[in-house]
Scaffold this active site. Sequence first.
Site, short mmCIF file in Angstrom:
data_model
loop_
_atom_site.label_atom_id
_atom_site.label_comp_id
_atom_site.label_asym_id
_atom_site.label_seq_id
_atom_site.Cartn_x
_atom_site.Cartn_y
_atom_site.Cartn_z
N SER A 31 -7.16 3.76 4.08
CA SER A 31 -6.22 2.79 4.80
C SER A 31 -6.61 2.10 5.93
O SER A 31 -7.56 2.76 6.46
CB SER A 31 -4.94 3.37 4.95
OG SER A 31 -3.97 2.82 5.58
N ASP A 64 0.77 -1.08 -0.04
CA ASP A 64 -0.01 -0.03 0.35
C ASP A 64 0.85 1.16 -0.18
O ASP A 64 0.37 2.30 -0.60
CB ASP A 64 -1.08 0.13 1.17
CG ASP A 64 -2.32 -0.84 0.99
OD1 ASP A 64 -2.06 -2.05 0.23
OD2 ASP A 64 -3.16 -0.49 1.43
N CYS A 89 1.69 -8.24 3.20
CA CYS A 89 1.06 -6.83 3.02
C CYS A 89 -0.55 -7.19 2.69
O CYS A 89 -0.78 -8.16 2.23
CB CYS A 89 1.56 -5.96 2.02
SG CYS A 89 1.23 -4.25 2.17
N ASP A 90 -1.18 -5.82 2.97
CA ASP A 90 -2.70 -6.08 2.91
C ASP A 90 -3.43 -6.93 2.13
O ASP A 90 -4.30 -7.58 2.43
CB ASP A 90 -3.30 -4.47 2.64
CG ASP A 90 -2.85 -3.52 3.71
OD1 ASP A 90 -1.68 -4.06 4.64
OD2 ASP A 90 -3.41 -2.46 4.00
#
Length: 574
Positions: A474, A85, A126-127
Site C-alpha cells: 500500500s 484498495d 482512489c489509487d
Amino acid sequence: MTTPPRPLRSNLQEGSSRWAVRRAQWRALGIPDEDMTKPKIAIVNSSSKLAICFSHLDGIVPALEEAIRAAGGVPFEVRTAAPSDFITSAGRDGRYILPSRDLITNDIEVAVEGAQLDGMVTLASCDKTAPAHLMAAGRLDIPTIVVGCGYQPSGDYRGEHVDIEEVFLAAGSVAAGRMSLEHLCGMADNAIRGPGVCAGLGTANTMHMACEALGMSLTGTTPVLANSPAMWDGVRRAGARIVELVTEGLRPREVLTEGAFRNAVTLMLATSASVNSIKHLQAVAHEADCPVDVPGLFAELADRVPLLCAVRPNGPHFIEDLERAGGARAVLSQLTGMLDLDVRTVDGGTLGEVLAGATVADAEVVRPADQPFGTRPTIVIVRGSLAPGGAVVKRPVDDRGARRFEGTALCYPSRDAALEGLANGEVRPGTVLVVRGLGVVGGPGMALGSAVVFALEGAGLGDSVALVTDGQMSGLVNVGTVVGEVTPEAALGGPLALVEDGDRIVIDVDRRTVDLEVPDDVLSARRDRLGAPELGPDHGWLSAYRRLVSPVPGGAVLTAPAPGRTPTPEENGP
C-alpha cells in the site's frame, strides 16, 4: 484572417448510416439539433457506492456538465470500474487491485474511442483511477484534463487524531493482542468524516499530484479537500478549459514528454510519495509512447532531489497542511532549478509560465530546496542477486530503522500463510520474511503484502524483521525494512523462487543492494528441481491479466506475448 474551426472527429458524415442512427439516439436523449456539431466531451466517472472514496463523484458531474455546456461543448457521462484498495482488496487477497487499473483504461477506450468523442475530463479518486485515466489519455491521445476529486476529512477518537492509515496500522496491533477490538472499532468509526481518498500521502494523493506535475491537471488543484470550494473551482475550470483544449488541439502526447516524466519523478522524490507511482508512471509512459525509463529516473535522481515535505505517513504534517501551504504547485516552485520548465501543460502555457508567481504559505510544511527535511532518499531502487531486475524500498523520513539488514530467510507461499506463521510464533527477530507468489503473474495481479508489514509492526517486530516480496505495498506503508516488487518475480523463475529457510539475505539500502548469499551451484541444483509454478484456474479476468501482463519495471501493462513464450529474467529488468 480568422482561422477556420478545427474539424471534430465526432462529426460524422451527414447522411451516412452511422450519422443517422447516432442522431436518432442523441435526439431521443434530448440533445437539440444545434448541439449536434459542437465539441463532444466525455466525463469519465469512476463512481461507486461501495466506497467513500467515490461517493461524491456523481454529485460532481452536474456542475461539470454545466461548465462544459457554458463553454460551448456537449458533455457525455461515461462510467468505468471503481476499485477501492480498502474494499476491493477483500477478494483474492487483493489481486484485483492492480489489474483494475488496466480494466479502467480499457473501459475508457471502449466508450470514448468507440463513440469518437473529442475530449475527456476524468474524475480521479482512489489509487488506480488517476493512473488509469492518464494511461487512457496517452493511448487515445485526445485532449484530456484529469481532475483530482479530493481527499477525505479525518476524525478524532478519544481526543486524538485518527485517519484511515492509523486504522490500517492498528489492526496489526489487535492481531498481536496489543489493542482491544473495541478500541479498533472506535477508531474505525471515527476515522473518516466525509467523502474522498485517504487523507495521507498514499497512492491516491500521490497520483493526483503526479497528474499536476505531468501537466495533465490544472495547476494549483492538488491536493484538495473533497467537496471544498477549491475542489468545485477546479471542476468548473476544467469544464471550461477542456472545450478550449479541443479547439486548440493540444493532445496528451504533446504534454506527456520525457521532461514531464522527469518533473513528476522529481516531485515524487521531493515529497516522499507512494512507491506505487513508479510502476504507474511507467505504465503511463508506455501508453503515451514516450521512451522513458521511470525506474531509472528514480535511481538517477534519488540522491539529487532534496526532501521538501514530511506529510503523513512520512512525517508530522497532514495533507491539509500541504494544501494550505500551496500544494503541488508550491513544491514544484521550490524545485524550479531541477525541473524542465519548457514542457507544456493543459493550462495552455509552459510549466515555467504556470508556476510564475507561485507562493509557499508555510515554509515549514514545504521547505526551500536549501533547507530540506533531509537529503537521504526515501524511495530507493535496489538490485542484487535476489532482485537482478530491481526492487523498491521505502524509507521513513526520519530514517529510523536499519539501513543494512542481514538475516536468515523464512519463506511463505502467500500472504495468509505468512500471517499464520506470525500468529504461531514462527517469526523471530533477525528473520528476513520471504513472501512470494504475489507478483503480477504469480498472484496473478500483484497481491498486497501490506497486511504482513502491519502485522509485524503490531507484533513489535517491525524493526527486527525484514520483509522481501514480489508483491506490492500500500502507498501508506512506511515502517520497517521492506523490499517490495522484487523482479523477476518467483512465478517467472526469479531468484526469489529459489530461497529456502535459513538462507542468508543481506539488504543494504545505502549501497542499493539486496543479495541472496547462496552459492551459484546450490541455486542451480534448486532450479533443476523447482518445476513449473501452480498458476491457478485458467478463466476469468485475473487469468486473462496473467497471460497478457508485462513485468513490473515495464509498468505491468497489458501486452501480447508470443504464444508459449515466457519472458527471460533479463527482460524482467530495466
